[in-house]
Design a protein around this motif. Structure first.
Motif, PDB file in Angstrom:
ATOM      1  N   UNK A 144     -13.584  -9.619  22.776  1.00  0.00           N
ATOM      2  CA  UNK A 144     -12.147  -9.655  22.454  1.00  0.00           C
ATOM      3  C   UNK A 144     -11.469 -10.943  22.917  1.00  0.00           C
TER       4      UNK A 144
ATOM      5  N   UNK B 100      -4.753 -12.153  18.619  1.00  0.00           N
ATOM      6  CA  UNK B 100      -3.618 -11.250  18.801  1.00  0.00           C
ATOM      7  C   UNK B 100      -3.580 -10.625  20.199  1.00  0.00           C
ATOM      8  N   UNK B 101      -4.646 -10.803  20.973  1.00  0.00           N
ATOM      9  CA  UNK B 101      -4.656 -10.206  22.316  1.00  0.00           C
ATOM     10  C   UNK B 101      -3.867 -11.111  23.264  1.00  0.00           C
ATOM     11  N   UNK B 102      -2.857 -10.527  23.899  1.00  0.00           N
ATOM     12  CA  UNK B 102      -1.957 -11.307  24.750  1.00  0.00           C
ATOM     13  C   UNK B 102      -2.618 -11.621  26.095  1.00  0.00           C
TER      14      UNK B 102
ATOM     15  N   UNK C  86      -2.764  -8.868  28.726  1.00  0.00           N
ATOM     16  CA  UNK C  86      -3.740  -7.813  28.454  1.00  0.00           C
ATOM     17  C   UNK C  86      -5.152  -8.299  28.818  1.00  0.00           C
TER      18      UNK C  86
ATOM     19  N   UNK D  65      -5.584  -7.890  32.335  1.00  0.00           N
ATOM     20  CA  UNK D  65      -5.736  -6.470  32.676  1.00  0.00           C
ATOM     21  C   UNK D  65      -7.159  -5.974  32.381  1.00  0.00           C
ATOM     22  N   UNK D  66      -7.741  -6.481  31.273  1.00  0.00           N
ATOM     23  CA  UNK D  66      -9.051  -5.982  30.837  1.00  0.00           C
ATOM     24  C   UNK D  66     -10.227  -6.705  31.505  1.00  0.00           C
TER      25      UNK D  66
ATOM     26  N   UNK E  47      -0.214  -5.519  11.089  1.00  0.00           N
ATOM     27  CA  UNK E  47       0.569  -4.677  11.997  1.00  0.00           C
ATOM     28  C   UNK E  47       0.063  -4.833  13.427  1.00  0.00           C
ATOM     29  N   UNK E  48       0.982  -4.665  14.390  1.00  0.00           N
ATOM     30  CA  UNK E  48       0.619  -4.723  15.816  1.00  0.00           C
ATOM     31  C   UNK E  48       0.483  -3.295  16.334  1.00  0.00           C
TER      32      UNK E  48
ATOM     33  N   UNK F 124     -10.279   0.892  26.878  1.00  0.00           N
ATOM     34  CA  UNK F 124      -9.315  -0.119  26.444  1.00  0.00           C
ATOM     35  C   UNK F 124     -10.005  -1.186  25.596  1.00  0.00           C
ATOM     36  N   UNK F 125     -11.181  -1.643  26.053  1.00  0.00           N
ATOM     37  CA  UNK F 125     -11.887  -2.695  25.312  1.00  0.00           C
ATOM     38  C   UNK F 125     -12.304  -2.213  23.930  1.00  0.00           C
TER      39      UNK F 125
ATOM     40  N   UNK G  53      -9.319  -2.266  21.677  1.00  0.00           N
ATOM     41  CA  UNK G  53      -8.959  -3.637  21.275  1.00  0.00           C
ATOM     42  C   UNK G  53      -9.952  -4.139  20.218  1.00  0.00           C
ATOM     43  N   UNK G  54     -11.248  -3.806  20.431  1.00  0.00           N
ATOM     44  CA  UNK G  54     -12.237  -4.261  19.437  1.00  0.00           C
ATOM     45  C   UNK G  54     -12.026  -3.591  18.096  1.00  0.00           C
TER      46      UNK G  54
ATOM     47  N   UNK H  44      -6.705  -2.714  18.076  1.00  0.00           N
ATOM     48  CA  UNK H  44      -5.440  -2.632  18.810  1.00  0.00           C
ATOM     49  C   UNK H  44      -5.136  -3.977  19.452  1.00  0.00           C
ATOM     50  N   UNK H  45      -3.849  -4.165  19.829  1.00  0.00           N
ATOM     51  CA  UNK H  45      -3.473  -5.464  20.406  1.00  0.00           C
ATOM     52  C   UNK H  45      -2.854  -5.332  21.780  1.00  0.00           C
ATOM     53  N   UNK H  46      -2.602  -4.100  22.215  1.00  0.00           N
ATOM     54  CA  UNK H  46      -2.023  -3.909  23.537  1.00  0.00           C
ATOM     55  C   UNK H  46      -2.449  -2.565  24.070  1.00  0.00           C
ATOM     56  N   UNK H  47      -2.349  -2.406  25.411  1.00  0.00           N
ATOM     57  CA  UNK H  47      -2.802  -1.158  26.018  1.00  0.00           C
ATOM     58  C   UNK H  47      -1.840  -0.803  27.140  1.00  0.00           C
TER      59      UNK H  47
ATOM     60  N   UNK I  57       6.344  -8.040  24.257  1.00  0.00           N
ATOM     61  CA  UNK I  57       5.228  -9.005  24.289  1.00  0.00           C
ATOM     62  C   UNK I  57       4.386  -8.917  23.016  1.00  0.00           C
ATOM     63  N   UNK I  58       4.199  -7.697  22.563  1.00  0.00           N
ATOM     64  CA  UNK I  58       3.383  -7.472  21.360  1.00  0.00           C
ATOM     65  C   UNK I  58       3.979  -8.177  20.147  1.00  0.00           C
TER      66      UNK I  58
ATOM     67  N   UNK J 249       5.895 -10.857  20.133  1.00  0.00           N
ATOM     68  CA  UNK J 249       6.189 -12.293  20.299  1.00  0.00           C
ATOM     69  C   UNK J 249       5.543 -13.115  19.213  1.00  0.00           C
TER      70      UNK J 249
END
Lengths: 690, 121
Positions: free
Chosen positions: A290, A295-297, A300, A303-304, B77-78, B91-92, B95-96, B99-102, B118-119, B121
């Protein structure tokens, strides 16, 4: 702020401008050359035409004289007349061509003095030609001209031919000098243009070289600064591309920190996989997947990140703890590279661990002290002496065991059961340090319990772990000794079994609540023991061993989590009832009941098959009674992973063992989702004579 | 922002919906409230949200499968995962899958707002 448009060209602006001018000049010279060549061609044509005038005048004179001779000798005149006609026409046309040519030249801005002179000469030539031309037209208009008709034109030819030829010659010279003058002007202009283009070219070269030198200087300075930074920083800094390759620029400390054999271009993920513990590998791989996700901030990613305080084993084998931080390097919208920063946090982690150990040690000692103060000294004393006696017995058995696999295995199982009893009693007294040490000891024993090929070497770790348990009990003795220095209270009379039973019941209550709280369950215990009941010390020891196992079993396996109970319509808090009574015949009845799941033979079959204690076929072949009876056999547990409170399958085995030794009976009754009750009975003879 | 809230708990859905009115998020249109994965997919097709908050443990179609489908359906979409499952592997995986936030449940109001800001931005 928006940048001005010109800056798009940046440092190349002057260069582009100079090259544009150079191209314009070149194109200008080419266009001018084309124009010049056209003018020279026109000049040449005019000079030729002027020359032709002399020829036509001569031709006309010759044709007139020939005609005159032919008429005088009465010869045919057609050829002469035709020549007169041709010469006249050619002469007239040549004059017209010259006139229009000279006017054109004047119109193109090249009206030089020579050009005006040529114009005047042409006009004079036209004037001189005009009467001759008219006479020729008249002659050519006659049907059959006679000798007299020709005389007039012949006289004019004599009079004007020489003049015409002279004028045509002058005109030719004038036109030649005009063309010469004009071509010299054009040459000068061409030379100037070529000179300008050359100057421009020199400017371009100069500018280009200077700009190259300047950017080289800046690049060199930047490179020196980067090198200085990379040599100075203590952190490991490097870039990683999308294929996971380490970039060429990196801090000097990086490879000292990771591995000196590492080189730019090596794959960082593959490298890490070899150097970190196996349990982290999967999550590190997932994390790398990832990292390049645009798109991953950043928050995050932080955090990960699993690479925090990670144990890293370099080739020299000395484990270090490292933090890896990742920042995405974007180009436009895409993540092109990662900037990786590595920190060596070994010192911090070691200090934190030492601190935690010290805290744990202090806490354990304080806990032991508080636990001791909570209980009757005689009870603690009795526990410690009993525990030490059992440990001593284990030690002597370890020393005297027959050196063969099956004997070792049998001993290991006996030891496991014995220490499990000590653990239960220590837990009931709140002696966490001893409880924890025995738990570790049991973990050492666990892998040995089913092996028939054990050797003396396999028992070495057992002896070492035994020593730790000894040390834990010794520490409790030390605490007691210290407390005794301060003790001035009245010592309870030994053998006061009444208060010992109350004390035991209070311990059981504490134990129940503690296990429930550790497992995040809600439970209460109701204890009933008639105050008039007098129990000998041996029965109290029996209860001290068995009751902790039974209430532990009730909380761990019986009582459901609060949410589950709520779903079933039960009160969130589970109830465990512990009753000790004596019936009319003097039989001692001990029961522990919970209002939880109940015992389900089918569920037990499944659990034993899943955790591998029985094969699926074995589990299926046993009757309900047989499968339930299995829970009293050592090593059978309905829990997959052993925890501190359950899972080794020794608790109920110990209870079974004890009741068998006492000649009592053990019964289970249960209803699914309602209750499970363990009932122990000791006949009057058995417990009163003990 | 066109927001869709996916969670099997009505209390959580309503809580997020109320928080979405915070002026820090600008103009928010709540275009869908879904209680399970299948409902979420159906709403996503018709309402085309651009921000989605998504629970992981849900009936019918669970969150992880739903995220994969949504990422295919609405690639721009976010998606913010709001879940009580706290392990890193979950979570990983999310995201894979796209998804873009957790964000971990239970969350503070401020944390949810920060995550959404933040998502986007």
């Amino acid at each position: 702020m928006r940048k001005p448009k010109a800056s798009k060209l940046g440092k190349y602006r002057d260069l582009v401008l100079a090259i544009t001018i150079f191209l314009f000049l070149d194109m200008g010279v080419l266009a001018f050359n084309y124009y010049t060549s056209r003018l020279i061609a026109a000049d040449t044509a005019r000079i030729n035409t002027a020359g032709e005038l002399r020829m036509y005048s001569q031709q006309l004179a010759k044709a007139v004289l020939t005609l005159n001779y032919e008429l005088a000798n009465q010869q045919p005149t057609q050829t002469s007349l035709a020549q007169i006609s041709e010469s006249h026409q050619a002469f007239s046309e040549a004059i017209e061509r010259l006139k229009s040519g000279l006017r054109e030249a004047a119109g193109e801005g090249f009206s030089t003095a020579a050009n005006s002179e040529a114009m005047e000469q042409l006009e004079e030539l036209e004037r001189t030609w005009a009467p001759l031309g008219r006479e020729a037209v008249t002659l050519l208009g006659m049907k059959e001209p006679g000798v007299n008709d020709v005389t007039s034109i012949a006289n004019l030819v004599f009079a004007r031919n020489v003049r015409l030829m002279q004028l045509a010659g002058d005109l030719t010279e004038t036109l030649e000098s005009s063309a010469l003058e004009r071509s010299s002007t054009l040459q000068t202009i061409q030379l100037i243009a070529i000179g300008l283009a050359f100057l421009n070219f020199i400017f371009i070269i100069f500018k280009f070289v200077r700009s190259l030198q300047a950017s080289d200087r800046i690049a060199e300075e930047a490179r020196r600064e980067t090198t200085r930074i990379l040599e100075t920083v203590q952190e490991g800094l490097f870039l990683v591309d999308r294929e996971g390759r380490i970039g060429h620029q990196h801090s000097q400390t990086l490879f000292d920190m990771l591995d000196k054999a590492l080189v730019p271009g090596d794959n960082v993920l593959a490298f890490l996989m070899e150097r970190i513990e196996e349990k982290h590998r999967e999550s590190v791989k997932d994390f790398f997947d990832v990292l390049f996700n645009k798109k991953v901030k950043p928050s995050l990613l932080k955090q990960l990140n699993p690479l925090q305080e990670i144990a890293f084993v370099p080739q020299d084998g000395k484990t270090r703890y490292l933090n890896f931080e990742f920042d995405q390097v974007k180009s436009g919208d895409q993540v092109e590279q990662l900037l990786v920063t590595v920190f060596d946090v070994t010192e911090k982690v070691t200090l934190a661990r030492d601190l935690a150990h010290a805290e744990q040690r202090v806490k354990t000692e304080v806990d032991a002290l508080l636990a001791l103060l909570d209980h009757d000294p005689a009870t603690v004393d009795s526990f410690l002496r009993g525990a030490e006696a059992r440990l001593a017995s284990i030690n002597s058995q370890l020393a005297s065991v027959r050196p063969e696999g099956p004997a070792y295995r049998k001993l290991v199982n006996v030891v496991a059961r014995d220490v499990h009893g000590v653990k239960g009693e220590a837990a009931a007294l709140g002696l966490r340090a001893i409880e924890m040490e025995i738990h570790k000891f049991e973990s050492t024993l666990a892998p040995l319990r089913n092996r028939d090929d054990l050797t003396g070497d396999d028992l070495i770790p057992v002896a070492v772990a035994m020593n730790d348990v000894h040390e834990a009990t010794a520490k409790v003795w030390q605490v007691i000794e210290r407390v005794q220095h301060y003790a001035n209270g009245e010592k309870r009379a030994a053998g006061d079994t009444d208060s010992e039973l109350r004390e035991l019941m209070s311990q059981i209550e504490h134990l129940t609540l503690r296990i429930a709280s550790d497992l995040n369950k809600k439970a209460k215990i109701e204890i009933a023991a008639p105050p008039e009941l007098k129990l000998p010390g041996s029965v109290l020891a029996f209860l001290r061993t068995t009751l902790p196992q039974l209430v532990r079993n009730a909380v761990v396996h019986g009582i459901e989590p609060a949410e589950e109970r709520q779903r079933q319509g039960k009160p969130q808090e589970g109830t465990i009832s512990c009753m000790i009574t004596c019936d009319a015949e003097g039989t001692l009845l001990i029961s522990v009941q919970d209002d939880g799941y109940g015992l389900s033979p089918q569920a037990l079959r499944q659990t034993f098959a899943e955790n591998g204690t029985l094969s699926a076929e074995e589990a299926a072949s046993l009757s309900d009674e047989q499968i339930v009876a299995k829970i009293f056999q050592p090593g059978f547990s309905a829990i997959a992973e052993p925890g501190i409170h359950a899972g080794r399958g020794d608790g109920l085995a110990l209870v079974h063992d004890m009741i068998s030794r006492w000649g009592g009976t053990l019964k289970i009754s249960s209803r699914p989702n309602t209750y499970t009750r363990f009932s122990l009975q000791l006949d009057k003879e058995a417990w009163q004579c003990a | 922002m066109r927001l869709m809230i996916v969670d099997d708990s009505m209390i959580i859905r309503n809580r997020i919906a109320v928080l979405a009115n915070n002026p820090r998020l600008g103009k928010v249109d709540i275009v869908g409230l879904a209680g399970d994965g299948e409902q979420a997919l159906a709403l996503a097709k018709s309402k085309r949200p651009d921000v989605i908050t998504m629970d992981l443990t849900m009936p019918k179609l669970d969150g992880e499968a739903c995220i994969s489908e949504l990422a295919k359906l609405l690639p721009d979409a976010h998606i913010l995962v709001v879940s009580a499952l706290s392990d890193r592997a979950t979570a990983l995986r999310a995201i894979r899958n796209g998804a873009h936030g957790f964000l971990l449940k239970p969350f503070r109001d401020e944390d949810l707002l920060n995550s959404l800001v933040e998502l986007c931005k």
